[in-house]
Write a protein that holds these residues in place. Structure first.
Motif, PDB file in Angstrom:
ATOM      1  N   GLN A   1       8.855  -0.631   6.196  1.00  0.00           N
ATOM      2  CA  GLN A   1       8.403   0.561   5.468  1.00  0.00           C
ATOM      3  C   GLN A   1       9.453   1.006   4.459  1.00  0.00           C
ATOM      4  O   GLN A   1       9.153   1.262   3.289  1.00  0.00           O
TER       5      GLN A   1
ATOM      6  N   HIS B   1      -0.766  -0.349   4.083  1.00  0.00           N
ATOM      7  CA  HIS B   1      -0.352   0.362   5.298  1.00  0.00           C
ATOM      8  C   HIS B   1      -1.543   1.145   5.839  1.00  0.00           C
ATOM      9  O   HIS B   1      -2.186   1.906   5.101  1.00  0.00           O
TER      10      HIS B   1
ATOM     11  N   ASP C   1       1.790   1.896   0.720  1.00  0.00           N
ATOM     12  CA  ASP C   1       1.278   3.173   1.216  1.00  0.00           C
ATOM     13  C   ASP C   1       0.256   3.715   0.225  1.00  0.00           C
ATOM     14  O   ASP C   1       0.491   3.740  -0.985  1.00  0.00           O
TER      15      ASP C   1
ATOM     16  N   MET D   1       6.388   6.430   4.770  1.00  0.00           N
ATOM     17  CA  MET D   1       6.598   5.850   3.449  1.00  0.00           C
ATOM     18  C   MET D   1       6.556   6.862   2.302  1.00  0.00           C
ATOM     19  O   MET D   1       7.349   6.757   1.361  1.00  0.00           O
TER      20      MET D   1
END
Length: 360
Positions: free
Chosen positions: A135, A238, A280, A109
């Motif tokens: 992603q 994530h 992320d 990411m």
């Protein structure tokens, strides 16, 4: 400009337990974290007597390696393309799961920030690897990139039908990937080329003279799914940060547990028609903020945050979550819960709801 499978370590050329390295890495690491990495290298492979120190060294190493690769490769191409009015697209190597990302590129990411058109690879005749698509589409939403590429149909074999092509393309559209890069067209199929990840979109395929039917469908579906603005109320963090803390080149068993729990969670949410983006933590550290009961990642705002099972969260993420909860934002943590901040300090996130995986 299309890039195909760049990585910071071409693993097939080195022993399986190799980690990425470059001559400038020790200085870059020391500048970022204030201690020499050379003395701590055994902790990348073996669990030391101090579990917190082992986790922290691994987190620091893989963060530094990922960011150095991102800035040395993708960022330079992105900025050159931006100055020259060219779109940088393509895909990185092995985006499919947490273990493969760590081994080849660190994390997927963070790389998408520096692509005008983020891209992925989708091999074979299947609709697997939900994580790969989410992603890229999540980062694209957060950076307001309307087109997300997939290099599609490689390894799908000579007898791939139009029905199969549509099935695979529609799965991508549903997950936010809307630019079909059909793999591939040969100038010649002489010799071993006929086995080079077919099918081929050219006269060598028996259906080629009818392919306009499929091409027109892809054209219209891609155009339609690129319109409007994507919205989702839910952000799922994530867990690559946690995966870094438990990864050893000698064993990926602990990473695979985190990956399996994470993908199962995403599959359950998708099956329940709950729309979401992935968040992320490196990107959140750069572009995250709160606005009352909204958790913002650059161009996207969310009203709820899901924390999947893992080991740790970054301090920058925790700080934002605390503000978000205090303002009335909803946070759900899936057990086994992360227990540390930056793989070091105890994590106590007051006001977050707890749930077991079976509850989801």
């Amino acid at each position: 400009i299309f890039t195909d499978e760049p990585c910071f370590l071409m693993r097939n050329s080195f022993p399986s337990d190799t980690v990425p390295w470059t001559r400038g890495f020790p200085a870059a690491f020391s500048k970022k974290y204030g201690y020499p990495i050379e003395d701590q290298l055994p902790l990348l492979y073996f669990d030391g007597p101090d579990a917190a120190k082992t986790a922290r060294v691994r987190l620091n190493f893989w963060t530094a390696a990922t960011e150095l690769f991102r800035d040395s490769f993708g960022r330079q191409l992105y900025e050159w393309c931006d100055k020259n009015n060219i779109e940088f697209t393509g895909h990185y190597m092995c985006e499919d799961n947490l273990e493969s990302q760590i081994r080849w590129i660190g994390a997927a990411m963070p790389m998408y920030e520096y692509q005008q058109m983020p891209g992925i690879d989708h091999l074979g005749r299947n609709i697997n690897d939900l994580l790969t698509a989410k992603q890229a589409s999540s980062a694209a939403h957060q950076f307001d990139r309307p087109l997300i590429l997939s290099e599609m149909y490689g390894c799908a074999a000579w007898n791939l039908s139009f029905e199969g092509m549509k099935w695979i393309a529609d799965w991508h559209y549903a997950l936010g990937v809307n630019f079909v890069n059909q793999h591939l067209s040969w100038y010649s199929m002489r010799g071993c080329r006929k086995r080079d990840y077919p099918t081929t979109f050219n006269y060598q395929s028996a259906w080629w003279k009818h392919h306009k039917i499929m091409g027109d469908y892809i054209k219209r579906a891609s155009f339609t799914t690129a319109q409007g603005k994507f919205t989702a109320d839910t952000l799922v963090l994530h867990p690559i940060t946690s995966a870094w803390t438990v990864y050893s080149p000698l064993s990926s068993a602990k990473v695979n547990v985190i990956n399996s729990d994470f993908v199962n969670l995403l599959m359950k949410m998708s099956s329940a028609q709950i729309d979401y983006d992935l968040g992320d933590e490196i990107l959140i550290s750069r572009y995250g903020k709160t606005d009352g009961a909204k958790f913002i990642v650059n161009k996207m705002a969310y009203t709820s945050v899901v924390i999947p099972s893992g080991t740790t969260l970054r301090s920058t993420t925790v700080s934002l979550l605390e503000k978000f909860i205090a303002a009335g934002g909803k946070v759900i943590m899936i057990s086994p819960l992360p227990t540390t901040i930056d793989a070091e300090k105890p994590l106590k996130l007051k006001g977050a709801s707890r749930a077991s995986f079976s509850d989801t």
